[in-house]
Scaffold this active site. Structure first.
Site, mmCIF file in Angstrom:
data_model
loop_
_atom_site.group_PDB
_atom_site.id
_atom_site.type_symbol
_atom_site.label_atom_id
_atom_site.label_comp_id
_atom_site.label_asym_id
_atom_site.label_seq_id
_atom_site.Cartn_x
_atom_site.Cartn_y
_atom_site.Cartn_z
ATOM 1 N N ARG A 52 0.843 -1.204 0.000
ATOM 2 C CA ARG A 52 0.000 0.000 0.000
ATOM 3 C C ARG A 52 0.877 1.254 0.000
ATOM 4 O O ARG A 52 0.593 2.230 -0.677
ATOM 5 C CB ARG A 52 -0.946 0.013 1.208
ATOM 6 C CG ARG A 52 -1.590 1.375 1.406
ATOM 7 C CD ARG A 52 -2.794 1.406 2.348
ATOM 8 N NE ARG A 52 -2.747 0.471 3.439
ATOM 9 C CZ ARG A 52 -2.026 0.617 4.561
ATOM 10 N NH1 ARG A 52 -1.280 1.691 4.749
ATOM 11 N NH2 ARG A 52 -2.064 -0.309 5.493
ATOM 12 N N TYR A 104 -16.058 18.350 -14.354
ATOM 13 C CA TYR A 104 -16.448 16.942 -14.523
ATOM 14 C C TYR A 104 -17.549 16.591 -13.507
ATOM 15 O O TYR A 104 -17.469 16.973 -12.336
ATOM 16 C CB TYR A 104 -15.196 16.070 -14.308
ATOM 17 C CG TYR A 104 -15.461 14.590 -14.372
ATOM 18 C CD1 TYR A 104 -15.785 13.969 -15.571
ATOM 19 C CD2 TYR A 104 -15.393 13.807 -13.227
ATOM 20 C CE1 TYR A 104 -16.030 12.613 -15.631
ATOM 21 C CE2 TYR A 104 -15.631 12.434 -13.275
ATOM 22 C CZ TYR A 104 -15.956 11.850 -14.484
ATOM 23 O OH TYR A 104 -16.205 10.506 -14.540
ATOM 24 N N ASP A 176 -7.137 19.998 -13.182
ATOM 25 C CA ASP A 176 -7.498 18.670 -13.685
ATOM 26 C C ASP A 176 -7.185 18.682 -15.182
ATOM 27 O O ASP A 176 -7.882 19.305 -15.969
ATOM 28 C CB ASP A 176 -8.989 18.396 -13.434
ATOM 29 C CG ASP A 176 -9.410 17.009 -13.914
ATOM 30 O OD1 ASP A 176 -8.741 16.433 -14.798
ATOM 31 O OD2 ASP A 176 -10.444 16.505 -13.423
ATOM 32 N N LYS A 201 -8.041 7.761 -18.803
ATOM 33 C CA LYS A 201 -8.312 8.316 -20.123
ATOM 34 C C LYS A 201 -7.053 8.244 -20.994
ATOM 35 O O LYS A 201 -6.630 7.167 -21.340
ATOM 36 C CB LYS A 201 -8.862 9.741 -19.969
ATOM 37 C CG LYS A 201 -9.907 9.891 -18.835
ATOM 38 C CD LYS A 201 -11.213 9.163 -19.103
ATOM 39 C CE LYS A 201 -12.134 9.064 -17.898
ATOM 40 N NZ LYS A 201 -12.445 10.292 -17.184
HETATM 41 C C1 LIG Z 1 -12.934 10.694 -15.951
HETATM 42 C C2 LIG Z 1 -12.601 11.984 -15.319
HETATM 43 C C3 LIG Z 1 -12.399 12.077 -13.929
HETATM 44 C C4 LIG Z 1 -12.595 10.908 -13.001
HETATM 45 O O1 LIG Z 1 -11.692 9.879 -13.236
HETATM 46 P P1 LIG Z 1 -11.998 8.334 -12.919
HETATM 47 O O2 LIG Z 1 -10.733 7.667 -13.341
HETATM 48 O O3 LIG Z 1 -13.200 7.931 -13.698
HETATM 49 O O4 LIG Z 1 -12.250 8.231 -11.447
HETATM 50 C C5 LIG Z 1 -12.033 13.321 -13.426
HETATM 51 N N1 LIG Z 1 -11.901 14.392 -14.216
HETATM 52 C C6 LIG Z 1 -12.096 14.340 -15.545
HETATM 53 C C7 LIG Z 1 -11.935 15.572 -16.358
HETATM 54 C C8 LIG Z 1 -12.458 13.138 -16.140
HETATM 55 O O5 LIG Z 1 -12.671 13.087 -17.461
#
Ligand SMILES: *Cc1c(COP(=O)(O)O)cnc(C)c1O
Length: 386
Positions: A52, A104, A176, A201
């Site tokens: 962890r 988001y 982000d 992503k």
């Molecule tokens: C998908 C996404 C998230 C969340 O990520 P997860 O891996 O699904 O938890 C946060 N911010 C943006 C801009 C996203 O596209």
């Protein structure tokens, strides 16, 4: 980013962890599934002791991601959402968080419910509206979150200007950067303290891992984030890190190919009589075009467009495609289409969707790396169907 830095980055992400296996000389790093590690003696622990807290696959991925963003260090988390929640540990109870009004959906939900629990206070602000932003910053926020381009309308905000204003208000600035990755936008160079991403992503890029990362500019933030990630247990698994590193190696190629397809698609859509608007900041006619040229090394591969004929036409359009898969999420090698009205943004009140400019016939594309002509032919099929 200069061309030279860009070249160095490409080499670094391809080479990350290559040749690091001292036991057998494996070319890519082996997968270390161990949850626990041998101690040399009871008073002396080795580099790794418990999975962890630390894991060799996680370290290799974290070092590559920190290097890409130009940060002091990266924490690799179990998801993008756990990355965002991890960052909230940097502030105290009742502190104010400012987030984009069009952030988001999962971020909006997390911040709203953390505020309802009384852990933080939150204000959602249109960060492209300078007066609204200044008014919010006058309330002494502890943390300001930035996200660009917005989802699904692809509106671009000035990262440097927001970070500078937020910093002088005494806030920690967090970007982000999921939609662009550090190969297109470098938040830490534009004044942010923290850059985070859902590695689900573009970083992993194959739609087969859920993950996240937080990159801190300062050693102090990196230490605090590392401490909290271990204490709360939000670190990513060895397997996920191993796969994500594998995906990361081709990020530069994938982004170039997807972006080139996205540009061709945006131009194609602009010429369609059934299309009432195209949102892609790579088009010179897009309101975000100049900002993209100033702060990014490319517009990315996400776009959205609105068609005539309402929800019925939009639904028919999605269902008549063969190459574009009908799914939420983004950033994979395969192209996806989604209808925010009934899919990604269904959790939003209808009035809030309309107010934000999300119509019932807005379609969002995550453009992949398939052949450009196949993608255009597929979209043409969609237009014939309506
Ligand atoms: C998908 C996404 C998230 C969340 O990520 P997860 O891996 O699904 O938890 C946060 N911010 C943006 C801009 C996203 O596209």
């Amino acid at each position: 980013m200069t061309d030279r830095e860009d070249t160095q980055h490409k080499t670094k992400i391809v080479q990350a962890g290559i040749g690091s296996d001292p036991a057998h000389g494996s070319v890519p790093p082996p997968l270390y599934l161990s949850s626990t590690y041998l101690w040399p003696s009871p008073s002396e622990k080795g580099e790794y002791d418990y999975g962890r807290s630390n894991n060799p696959n996680r370290t290799i991925l974290a070092d590559a991601l920190a290097e890409l963003d130009g940060g002091a260090g990266a924490v690799v988390t179990s998801s993008g959402m756990s990355a965002i929640d991890l960052v909230l540990n940097l502030i105290s109870a009742d502190d104010l968080v400012i987030a984009p009004h069009d952030c988001y959906g999962g971020t909006h939900r997390l911040l709203t419910h953390r505020a309802e629990q009384g852990r933080i206070r939150v204000a959602f602000v249109d960060q492209s509206d300078k007066a609204a932003l200044d008014e919010a910053l006058a309330k002494n926020p502890a943390l300001v979150m930035v996200e660009t381009p917005s989802n699904p309308l692809m509106r671009v905000v000035d990262v440097k200007a927001i970070c500078t204003a937020a910093k002088s208000a005494g806030a920690i600035t967090v970007v982000d950067n999921t939609f662009l990755t550090p190969l297109r936008l470098r938040p830490l160079d534009l004044g942010a303290d923290i850059a985070l991403q859902s590695t689900t992503k573009y970083i992993n890029g194959h739609s087969d891992i859920i993950g996240g990362c937080v990159v801190a500019k300062s050693d102090d933030h990196f230490e605090q984030l590392t401490w909290w990630a271990n204490a709360a247990g939000v670190t990513a698994s060895a397997f996920d890190c191993h796969q994500t590193l594998r995906g990361l190696r081709t990020l530069a190629l994938r982004l170039d190919a997807a972006e080139s397809n996205a540009m061709a698609i945006a131009k194609f859509l602009t010429a369609q009589p059934a299309v009432t608007s195209v949102n892609y900041p790579g088009l010179p006619s897009d309101p975000g075009y100049d900002l993209v040229a100033a702060q990014q090394s490319g517009p990315g591969a996400m776009l959205s467009f609105e068609i005539a004929g309402g929800l019925e036409a939009a639904t028919r359009f999605c269902q008549s495609l063969d190459v574009f898969g009908l799914a939420a999420s983004l950033g994979g090698v395969e192209s996806l289409i989604c209808l925010p009205e009934t899919m990604t943004h269904r959790g939003m009140a209808e009035s809030a969707r309309r107010e934000a400019g999300i119509s019932e016939s807005l379609l969002r594309l995550s453009v992949g790396i398939e052949s450009e002509s196949d993608l255009l032919t597929d979209l043409a099929k969609g237009f014939s169907a309506i």
